[in-house]
Design an enzyme around this catalytic site. Sequence first.
Site, short mmCIF file in Angstrom:
data_model
loop_
_atom_site.label_atom_id
_atom_site.label_comp_id
_atom_site.label_asym_id
_atom_site.label_seq_id
_atom_site.Cartn_x
_atom_site.Cartn_y
_atom_site.Cartn_z
N LYS A 1 -5.37 6.06 15.83
CA LYS A 1 -5.54 7.05 14.85
C LYS A 1 -6.05 8.43 15.54
O LYS A 1 -4.99 9.45 15.35
CB LYS A 1 -6.13 7.45 13.66
CG LYS A 1 -5.82 5.81 13.34
CD LYS A 1 -4.53 6.26 12.38
CE LYS A 1 -3.45 4.99 11.56
NZ LYS A 1 -1.89 4.52 11.37
N GLY B 1 0.80 -1.23 -0.37
CA GLY B 1 0.56 0.06 -0.37
C GLY B 1 0.45 0.88 -0.39
O GLY B 1 1.85 1.76 -0.50
N ILE B 2 0.49 2.04 0.74
CA ILE B 2 0.84 3.48 1.02
C ILE B 2 2.54 3.66 1.53
O ILE B 2 3.51 3.86 0.62
CB ILE B 2 0.46 4.80 2.05
CG1 ILE B 2 -1.31 4.73 1.64
CG2 ILE B 2 1.01 5.76 2.55
CD1 ILE B 2 -1.75 5.00 2.33
N ASP C 1 8.51 -3.82 7.40
CA ASP C 1 7.22 -4.40 7.94
C ASP C 1 7.49 -5.78 8.93
O ASP C 1 8.53 -6.24 8.26
CB ASP C 1 6.71 -4.65 6.55
CG ASP C 1 5.09 -4.39 6.72
OD1 ASP C 1 5.14 -3.65 5.73
OD2 ASP C 1 4.50 -5.60 6.78
N TYR D 1 -8.74 0.93 16.57
CA TYR D 1 -8.16 1.15 15.42
C TYR D 1 -7.73 2.95 15.09
O TYR D 1 -7.04 3.82 15.30
CB TYR D 1 -8.53 0.84 13.94
CG TYR D 1 -7.85 1.89 13.05
CD1 TYR D 1 -6.46 1.21 11.56
CD2 TYR D 1 -8.51 2.38 12.10
CE1 TYR D 1 -5.86 1.90 11.27
CE2 TYR D 1 -8.09 3.46 11.03
CZ TYR D 1 -7.11 2.74 10.50
OH TYR D 1 -5.55 2.79 9.48
N ASP E 1 8.39 -7.05 13.58
CA ASP E 1 6.33 -6.80 14.30
C ASP E 1 6.78 -5.15 15.25
O ASP E 1 7.58 -5.44 16.19
CB ASP E 1 6.26 -8.22 15.14
CG ASP E 1 4.79 -7.59 15.38
OD1 ASP E 1 4.20 -6.83 16.05
OD2 ASP E 1 4.16 -8.84 15.80
#
Length: 156
Positions: A154, A20-21, A40, A150, A58
């Site tokens: 965030k 992804g990003i 990652d 989440y 991790d």
Amino acid sequence: MSGTRLLAGRRALVTGAANGIGLAITRTFVAEGATVAAVDREPTPENLGEFVHSIEWDLSDTRGIDDLVRSAEQAVGPIDVLVNCAGIFEQMPAIEVDLDSYRRVLAVNLDAPVFLTSRVAVGMCSRGYGRVVNVSSIQGRLAEELAMSYDVAKGG
């Protein structure tokens, strides 16, 4: 100054670099002249070239952040640019959130960026240069029934 690459000679650490990003940022940084420690928990694609050094890690293990920074700096040199892009999402109804899942999401999405920034900032300050980019989400402002952990991370 046409032809000058924005990150020529810079060294970056990018989390969430396998997909992804984070993967797009890694590719863009290399195209702009940076050498990247691509972090990652999954392996990064093998075709990223000689200027990408994959580190499988991790980020939920925040006690290991010092070791991660040491590994990254051994691979690419002192970190000039940190991109905190890694994020995990464990979908579950808000009324069923369990402590282990909650802690894991916060460790990756909130704690790791704080401690990574703290650790690489020491070298950035001593060298007089450094940039930190924290990738967040609209979920930091809006709640979703299946994403409470989440959303909390965030929002932080």
